[in-house]
Scaffold this active site. Sequence first.
Site, PDB file in Angstrom:
ATOM      1  N   ARG A  90      48.343  42.293  35.651  1.00  0.00           N
ATOM      2  CA  ARG A  90      48.608  42.407  37.043  1.00  0.00           C
ATOM      3  C   ARG A  90      49.968  41.370  37.482  1.00  0.00           C
ATOM      4  O   ARG A  90      50.095  40.493  36.715  1.00  0.00           O
ATOM      5  CB  ARG A  90      47.479  41.263  37.814  1.00  0.00           C
ATOM      6  CG  ARG A  90      46.055  42.343  37.504  1.00  0.00           C
ATOM      7  CD  ARG A  90      45.272  41.933  38.899  1.00  0.00           C
ATOM      8  NE  ARG A  90      44.258  43.258  38.942  1.00  0.00           N
ATOM      9  CZ  ARG A  90      42.991  43.486  38.133  1.00  0.00           C
ATOM     10  NH1 ARG A  90      42.947  42.548  37.424  1.00  0.00           N
ATOM     11  NH2 ARG A  90      42.179  44.597  38.489  1.00  0.00           N
ATOM     12  N   ASP A 133      44.640  52.057  42.623  1.00  0.00           N
ATOM     13  CA  ASP A 133      45.407  52.337  43.677  1.00  0.00           C
ATOM     14  C   ASP A 133      46.353  51.234  44.045  1.00  0.00           C
ATOM     15  O   ASP A 133      47.668  51.449  44.335  1.00  0.00           O
ATOM     16  CB  ASP A 133      44.558  52.352  44.949  1.00  0.00           C
ATOM     17  CG  ASP A 133      43.820  51.364  45.400  1.00  0.00           C
ATOM     18  OD1 ASP A 133      43.670  50.371  44.146  1.00  0.00           O
ATOM     19  OD2 ASP A 133      43.164  50.989  46.327  1.00  0.00           O
ATOM     20  N   THR A 143      40.302  54.002  36.476  1.00  0.00           N
ATOM     21  CA  THR A 143      39.516  52.690  36.922  1.00  0.00           C
ATOM     22  C   THR A 143      38.015  53.272  36.763  1.00  0.00           C
ATOM     23  O   THR A 143      37.806  54.416  37.072  1.00  0.00           O
ATOM     24  CB  THR A 143      39.947  52.621  38.447  1.00  0.00           C
ATOM     25  OG1 THR A 143      38.702  51.625  38.879  1.00  0.00           O
ATOM     26  CG2 THR A 143      40.238  53.479  39.380  1.00  0.00           C
ATOM     27  N   ASP A 198      35.949  52.232  38.700  1.00  0.00           N
ATOM     28  CA  ASP A 198      35.408  52.367  40.211  1.00  0.00           C
ATOM     29  C   ASP A 198      35.130  53.730  40.810  1.00  0.00           C
ATOM     30  O   ASP A 198      34.517  53.645  41.823  1.00  0.00           O
ATOM     31  CB  ASP A 198      36.254  51.415  41.089  1.00  0.00           C
ATOM     32  CG  ASP A 198      36.134  50.051  40.471  1.00  0.00           C
ATOM     33  OD1 ASP A 198      35.281  49.361  39.836  1.00  0.00           O
ATOM     34  OD2 ASP A 198      37.395  49.442  40.846  1.00  0.00           O
ATOM     35  N   ASP A 224      37.153  55.158  42.913  1.00  0.00           N
ATOM     36  CA  ASP A 224      37.376  54.868  44.170  1.00  0.00           C
ATOM     37  C   ASP A 224      38.691  55.345  44.731  1.00  0.00           C
ATOM     38  O   ASP A 224      39.512  54.824  45.772  1.00  0.00           O
ATOM     39  CB  ASP A 224      37.414  53.222  44.588  1.00  0.00           C
ATOM     40  CG  ASP A 224      38.426  52.398  43.554  1.00  0.00           C
ATOM     41  OD1 ASP A 224      39.185  53.290  42.919  1.00  0.00           O
ATOM     42  OD2 ASP A 224      38.734  51.431  43.880  1.00  0.00           O
ATOM     43  N   ARG A 242      34.034  47.444  42.876  1.00  0.00           N
ATOM     44  CA  ARG A 242      34.906  46.987  43.879  1.00  0.00           C
ATOM     45  C   ARG A 242      34.216  47.298  45.444  1.00  0.00           C
ATOM     46  O   ARG A 242      33.099  47.026  45.653  1.00  0.00           O
ATOM     47  CB  ARG A 242      36.470  47.214  43.770  1.00  0.00           C
ATOM     48  CG  ARG A 242      37.057  46.472  42.568  1.00  0.00           C
ATOM     49  CD  ARG A 242      38.634  46.021  43.075  1.00  0.00           C
ATOM     50  NE  ARG A 242      39.189  47.601  42.942  1.00  0.00           N
ATOM     51  CZ  ARG A 242      40.483  47.568  42.915  1.00  0.00           C
ATOM     52  NH1 ARG A 242      41.081  46.642  42.830  1.00  0.00           N
ATOM     53  NH2 ARG A 242      41.347  48.781  42.856  1.00  0.00           N
TER      54      ARG A 242
HETATM   55  P1  ADP Z   1      44.477  48.561  40.489  1.00  0.00           P
HETATM   56  O1  ADP Z   1      45.800  49.414  39.745  1.00  0.00           O
HETATM   57  O2  ADP Z   1      43.436  48.622  39.222  1.00  0.00           O
HETATM   58  O3  ADP Z   1      44.117  48.747  41.543  1.00  0.00           O
HETATM   59  P2  ADP Z   1      45.794  46.164  41.125  1.00  0.00           P
HETATM   60  O4  ADP Z   1      45.378  46.163  42.616  1.00  0.00           O
HETATM   61  O5  ADP Z   1      45.525  44.676  40.576  1.00  0.00           O
HETATM   62  O6  ADP Z   1      44.976  46.871  40.036  1.00  0.00           O
HETATM   63  O7  ADP Z   1      47.328  46.367  41.058  1.00  0.00           O
HETATM   64  C1  ADP Z   1      47.883  46.395  39.777  1.00  0.00           C
HETATM   65  C2  ADP Z   1      49.448  46.053  39.938  1.00  0.00           C
HETATM   66  O8  ADP Z   1      50.114  46.939  40.808  1.00  0.00           O
HETATM   67  C3  ADP Z   1      49.607  44.600  40.545  1.00  0.00           C
HETATM   68  O9  ADP Z   1      49.474  43.557  40.091  1.00  0.00           O
HETATM   69  C4  ADP Z   1      50.976  44.818  40.939  1.00  0.00           C
HETATM   70  O10 ADP Z   1      51.824  44.798  40.145  1.00  0.00           O
HETATM   71  C5  ADP Z   1      51.114  46.320  41.374  1.00  0.00           C
HETATM   72  N1  ADP Z   1      51.009  46.328  42.791  1.00  0.00           N
HETATM   73  C6  ADP Z   1      49.968  46.410  43.671  1.00  0.00           C
HETATM   74  N2  ADP Z   1      50.256  46.552  45.140  1.00  0.00           N
HETATM   75  C7  ADP Z   1      51.445  46.674  44.984  1.00  0.00           C
HETATM   76  C8  ADP Z   1      52.515  46.864  46.115  1.00  0.00           C
HETATM   77  N3  ADP Z   1      52.072  47.024  47.388  1.00  0.00           N
HETATM   78  N4  ADP Z   1      53.897  47.306  45.978  1.00  0.00           N
HETATM   79  C9  ADP Z   1      54.257  47.170  44.390  1.00  0.00           C
HETATM   80  N5  ADP Z   1      53.278  46.850  43.555  1.00  0.00           N
HETATM   81  C10 ADP Z   1      52.065  46.670  43.704  1.00  0.00           C
END
Ligand code: ADP
Length: 319
Positions: free
Chosen positions: A72, A103, A125, A127, A129, A171
């Site tokens: 992350r 997402d 993922t 989830d 979702d 989630r």
């Molecule tokens: P997932 O992809 O499983 O939903 P996260 O929500 O932790 O996991 O998002 C993964 C990574 O995507 C974040 O750590 C960040 O680097 C990037 N990211 C998330 N939201 C944004 C955003 N609004 N703009 C740019 N990068 C983002």
Amino acid sequence: MKKIGVLTSGGDAPGMNAAIRAVVRKAIYHDVEVYGIKYGYQGLIEGNIEKMELGSVGDIIQRGGTKLYSARCEEFKTEKGQQKGIEQLKKHGIDGLVVIGGDGSFRGAEKLTEKGYPCIGVPGTIDNDIPGTDFTIGFDTALNTIIEAIDKIRDTATSHERTYVIEVMGRDAGDLALWAGLADGAETILVPERNEDFEDVVQRLKRGHERGKKHSIIIVAEGVGSGFDFGQRIKEATDLETRVTVLGHTQRGGSPTAADRVLASRLGAKAVDILISGKAGRMVGIQNNKLVDHDIIEVLDQKHSIDMEMYQLSQELSI
Ligand code: ADP
């Protein structure tokens, strides 16, 4: 398009490796060079990038986790972080990117596309979702892990005539809880999308007990709240011997099921096809067993929901 990159980001999911493999092999099949970016957007910012060959993805289709690692990265949410990422992509001559993740990861992909770097999202993922696809990579494996665990818990639940509260991941989505509940004949399924009346749950448990039921299984999606808190309330309201199990990260690991490997292979390959055909800012998915692609912004604007018909069925079968 001569060179493309691939990364995995956010929570890992079984089947991500099969998706990486498909991206790499499909790109090479089209005579396009592929670069693996390690540790998601963190690795992109830091330039943790290396060329991948056919052999780089050998012997990984059956493995959980992700060979490219995941991370992350808060910095990537900022304009400055995104610029750093773009500089690295330019430095390596990478023309487009496949982002495998959830997402959050798609928001990052959307930002890069907006800034002129074509990205394609692959939903990975556990989830399930993400709107615009019936299934995400990892969901089926996690579901089967849950089923295996519940089957075991059921044995001890019967032997000791206990009520078991099992907290599962997902989630804000109730898919894992709903599918697991249906597949395992749970008495009660609590999902964030529906507000179940606590008194109804208690009455159902009591009725079952009076009918001579030896045990009860209640599945609580993590989006509803703590399984431990819920277990405590059930214990106080029913006086039944109640135990709580939180399945936790066991749900994220393990060898992907055949369904996840096939899904990941299809989606990974489709992502490469549409990226090299000149499309950008798309997410690939599967709907009615057909591969589809949607605008990432539209996907991010929608809200995922569980299948209400399935929810209704779960209620009808657990009277
Ligand atoms: P997932 O992809 O499983 O939903 P996260 O929500 O932790 O996991 O998002 C993964 C990574 O995507 C974040 O750590 C960040 O680097 C990037 N990211 C998330 N939201 C944004 C955003 N609004 N703009 C740019 N990068 C983002």
